[in-house]
Design an enzyme around this catalytic site. Sequence first.
Site, PDB file in Angstrom:
ATOM      1  N   THR A 115     -12.615 -24.486  32.507  1.00 21.66           N
ATOM      2  CA  THR A 115     -12.013 -25.582  31.718  1.00 21.66           C
ATOM      3  C   THR A 115     -11.022 -25.013  30.696  1.00 21.66           C
ATOM      4  OG1 THR A 115     -14.055 -26.844  31.949  1.00 21.66           O
ATOM      5  CG2 THR A 115     -12.558 -27.525  30.196  1.00 21.66           C
ATOM      6  N   VAL A 116     -11.457 -24.069  29.891  1.00 28.59           N
ATOM      7  CA  VAL A 116     -10.602 -23.547  28.820  1.00 28.59           C
ATOM      8  C   VAL A 116      -9.553 -22.581  29.381  1.00 28.59           C
ATOM      9  CG1 VAL A 116     -10.551 -22.329  26.606  1.00 28.59           C
ATOM     10  CG2 VAL A 116     -12.491 -23.812  27.157  1.00 28.59           C
ATOM     11  N   GLY A 126     -12.636 -29.982  25.476  1.00 28.77           N
ATOM     12  CA  GLY A 126     -11.707 -30.325  26.551  1.00 28.77           C
ATOM     13  C   GLY A 126     -10.693 -29.223  26.762  1.00 28.77           C
ATOM     14  N   LYS A 135     -18.586 -19.478  20.787  1.00 27.43           N
ATOM     15  CA  LYS A 135     -19.363 -19.634  19.538  1.00 27.43           C
ATOM     16  C   LYS A 135     -20.732 -19.012  19.645  1.00 27.43           C
ATOM     17  CE  LYS A 135     -19.372 -23.389  22.169  1.00 27.43           C
ATOM     18  NZ  LYS A 135     -18.427 -24.359  22.635  1.00 27.43           N
ATOM     19  N   LYS A 178     -21.933 -23.367  15.531  1.00 23.48           N
ATOM     20  CA  LYS A 178     -20.655 -23.603  14.847  1.00 23.48           C
ATOM     21  C   LYS A 178     -20.849 -23.682  13.329  1.00 23.48           C
ATOM     22  CE  LYS A 178     -18.798 -25.937  18.901  1.00 23.48           C
ATOM     23  NZ  LYS A 178     -18.747 -27.214  19.628  1.00 23.48           N
ATOM     24  N   VAL A 207     -14.968 -23.106  17.159  1.00 25.74           N
ATOM     25  CA  VAL A 207     -15.483 -24.244  16.383  1.00 25.74           C
ATOM     26  C   VAL A 207     -14.489 -25.396  16.442  1.00 25.74           C
ATOM     27  CG1 VAL A 207     -16.314 -25.060  14.135  1.00 25.74           C
ATOM     28  CG2 VAL A 207     -16.632 -22.663  14.772  1.00 25.74           C
TER      29      VAL A 207
HETATM   30  P1  NAP Z   1     -16.309 -22.821  32.524  1.00 28.57           P
HETATM   31  O1  NAP Z   1     -15.496 -24.017  32.874  1.00 28.57           O
HETATM   32  O2  NAP Z   1     -17.690 -22.731  33.048  1.00 28.57           O
HETATM   33  O3  NAP Z   1     -15.478 -21.527  32.964  1.00 28.57           O
HETATM   34  C1  NAP Z   1     -16.009 -20.232  32.957  1.00 28.57           C
HETATM   35  C2  NAP Z   1     -15.038 -19.317  33.707  1.00 28.57           C
HETATM   36  O4  NAP Z   1     -15.465 -17.984  33.569  1.00 28.57           O
HETATM   37  C3  NAP Z   1     -14.946 -19.602  35.218  1.00 28.57           C
HETATM   38  O5  NAP Z   1     -13.636 -19.398  35.658  1.00 28.57           O
HETATM   39  C4  NAP Z   1     -15.879 -18.546  35.843  1.00 28.57           C
HETATM   40  O6  NAP Z   1     -15.453 -18.116  37.132  1.00 28.57           O
HETATM   41  C5  NAP Z   1     -15.707 -17.406  34.858  1.00 28.57           C
HETATM   42  N1  NAP Z   1     -16.924 -16.606  34.736  1.00 28.57           N
HETATM   43  C6  NAP Z   1     -18.086 -16.970  34.138  1.00 28.57           C
HETATM   44  N2  NAP Z   1     -18.975 -15.956  34.220  1.00 28.57           N
HETATM   45  C7  NAP Z   1     -18.364 -14.956  34.874  1.00 28.57           C
HETATM   46  C8  NAP Z   1     -18.763 -13.661  35.276  1.00 28.57           C
HETATM   47  N3  NAP Z   1     -19.980 -13.200  35.026  1.00 28.57           N
HETATM   48  N4  NAP Z   1     -17.869 -12.884  35.928  1.00 28.57           N
HETATM   49  C9  NAP Z   1     -16.632 -13.342  36.212  1.00 28.57           C
HETATM   50  N5  NAP Z   1     -16.185 -14.565  35.861  1.00 28.57           N
HETATM   51  C10 NAP Z   1     -17.051 -15.366  35.199  1.00 28.57           C
HETATM   52  O7  NAP Z   1     -16.432 -22.678  30.936  1.00 28.57           O
HETATM   53  P2  NAP Z   1     -15.482 -23.317  29.831  1.00 28.57           P
HETATM   54  O8  NAP Z   1     -15.888 -24.726  29.569  1.00 28.57           O
HETATM   55  O9  NAP Z   1     -14.068 -22.997  30.134  1.00 28.57           O
HETATM   56  O10 NAP Z   1     -15.973 -22.509  28.526  1.00 28.57           O
HETATM   57  C11 NAP Z   1     -15.600 -21.158  28.338  1.00 28.57           C
HETATM   58  C12 NAP Z   1     -15.962 -20.747  26.900  1.00 28.57           C
HETATM   59  O11 NAP Z   1     -15.254 -21.560  25.973  1.00 28.57           O
HETATM   60  C13 NAP Z   1     -17.440 -20.917  26.539  1.00 28.57           C
HETATM   61  O12 NAP Z   1     -17.783 -19.886  25.646  1.00 28.57           O
HETATM   62  C14 NAP Z   1     -17.471 -22.263  25.833  1.00 28.57           C
HETATM   63  O13 NAP Z   1     -18.551 -22.394  24.944  1.00 28.57           O
HETATM   64  C15 NAP Z   1     -16.158 -22.200  25.086  1.00 28.57           C
HETATM   65  N6  NAP Z   1     -15.600 -23.495  24.721  1.00 28.57           N
HETATM   66  C16 NAP Z   1     -15.519 -24.482  25.637  1.00 28.57           C
HETATM   67  C17 NAP Z   1     -14.938 -25.687  25.265  1.00 28.57           C
HETATM   68  C18 NAP Z   1     -14.812 -26.832  26.237  1.00 28.57           C
HETATM   69  O14 NAP Z   1     -14.390 -27.914  25.826  1.00 28.57           O
HETATM   70  N7  NAP Z   1     -15.153 -26.646  27.492  1.00 28.57           N
HETATM   71  C19 NAP Z   1     -14.457 -25.876  23.960  1.00 28.57           C
HETATM   72  C20 NAP Z   1     -14.555 -24.817  23.029  1.00 28.57           C
HETATM   73  C21 NAP Z   1     -15.123 -23.633  23.425  1.00 28.57           C
HETATM   74  P3  NAP Z   1     -15.369 -19.113  38.398  1.00 28.57           P
HETATM   75  O15 NAP Z   1     -14.200 -20.021  38.118  1.00 28.57           O
HETATM   76  O16 NAP Z   1     -15.121 -18.226  39.564  1.00 28.57           O
HETATM   77  O17 NAP Z   1     -16.679 -19.828  38.424  1.00 28.57           O
HETATM   78  N1  HSE Z   2     -19.683 -28.201  24.459  1.00 27.08           N
HETATM   79  C1  HSE Z   2     -18.861 -28.149  23.303  1.00 27.08           C
HETATM   80  C2  HSE Z   2     -18.759 -29.521  22.680  1.00 27.08           C
HETATM   81  C3  HSE Z   2     -17.493 -27.626  23.653  1.00 27.08           C
HETATM   82  O1  HSE Z   2     -19.091 -30.498  23.360  1.00 27.08           O
HETATM   83  O2  HSE Z   2     -18.344 -29.625  21.530  1.00 27.08           O
HETATM   84  C4  HSE Z   2     -16.624 -27.372  22.431  1.00 27.08           C
HETATM   85  O3  HSE Z   2     -17.133 -26.322  21.675  1.00 27.08           O
END
Ligand code: NAP
Ligand code: HSE
Length: 430
Positions: A14-15, A303, A106, A206, A133
Amino acid sequence: MNREISIGLLGLGTVGSGVAKIIENHRESMQHKLGAKVSISKVLVKNLDKQRDTDLDPSVFTTSMEEILDDPSIQIIVEVMGGIEEAHDAIERALKAGKQVVTANKDVMAMYGQPLLKLADEKQCDLFYEASVAGGIPIIRTLEDGLASDRISALMGIVNGTTNYILTKMDQEGMTYDEALAKATELGYAEADPSADVDGLDAARKITILSSLAYSSAARLEDVFVRGMKEIRNGDMEIASRLGYTIKMLGTSKADEEGIEMSVEPVFMKQSHPLAGVHNEYNAVYIHGDAVGETMLYGPGAGSLPTATSVVSDIIEACRSLLLGVSGKRPHDLQYDYRVKSPELRYSQYFHRLLVEDEVGVLTKLTAIYSGSGASLRSVIQEPAEQAGKAELILLTHSISRKQHLDIMEQLEQHAEVLSHYRIEGEDTL
Ligand code: NAP
Ligand code: HSE
């Protein structure tokens, strides 16, 4: 200047995919701002065969962390893979190799933030974590820079997009909890394990990060008092609304000479408070500074593109430090020893909802528990219950300590069923 800065992107979910899109779509403006070209030269993923909506050249993908961390041409590592130990290890190795690091993690920053920032200082490189955060809200930079001149004494915020989205959809559109959580997951707001969102741990992480920054003290995750949103009972939202409140999952952090108190829990938030108007995946952080007074930052808390905006702003900052030769020149030493405030000294108003026998003397018995604990009531409402012979009692207290609240709960349970209980926020200023 004709320089090129190479990025190693750990994760393209996603990110990460949002980061790749912004770097591609804003290529010219970034080059203009920096006087250097920024490109993603390697991307770590778990599954090479996954279909991906990206313009990146397929040759950049790898499943080998070493291939990225050991590449001397890569100057910035962007960790957006999530998880704890593997991500922490990657960040640590990148810093030890003298690379700039940007993370949205985080979990890692709440648990290992201080040692990692210290390591970055030692290695003369930077560790940026704006996206960890409140997604797209520049809250870290605001605390580090914008409010650097002030002394922060309290902050409270809606810092989890998933739970705020679920509460909004249940309240305004009548969705069930399961439907709203499924939608939040589909939209990419929820964590890989959404229990971190709904049980309050994500918000607690956070609040820990913000507290360390706000008070220049090493706040500890284990000291955050946490209650998840599953504590919200059927009918509570409707009662809250009738009484002039709305239920919000709120992170709170306050500091004074007695120490720091941190909590994440569903609260009754006065409808007139600005945080009551924060809906869907939006986040907001309300800050009290001795000089600035009260100020609030508002924006999308989760998002792909909103979060990636913060990550890419950190990448720009990391590039600037490299280009100016000032990497690692922002000291991260904390000024104050950390001290946690005891429950006897944490004051709030409380809402208690009880199911009692509808018979003579019950109210007297219950109110005696409050007066015996030195707690003053500001409102008592009796309502008919669905069960015959029972009544519901709603009691609102004046300000009492968390210790008094817990003692009262324990005593009430001997005479009544405690249906739900909440702290009340937003009656006064912070
Ligand atoms: P996600 O959609 O699950 O994406 C994770 C990515 O990392 C995927 O591309 C996955 O590969 C890769 N990955 C995970 N473990 C791996 C490993 N062991 N070796 C190689 N590649 C690996 O997660 P996300 O929502 O983008 O979140 C990423 C980070 O940002 C997290 O720390 C989350 O807390 C933080 N965050 C997320 C949001 C949000 O809104 N989603 C907001 C703020 C912060 P594949 O594509 O091959 O599966
Ligand atoms: N899962 C987290 C939330 C992503 O819903 O706020 C952003 O840190």
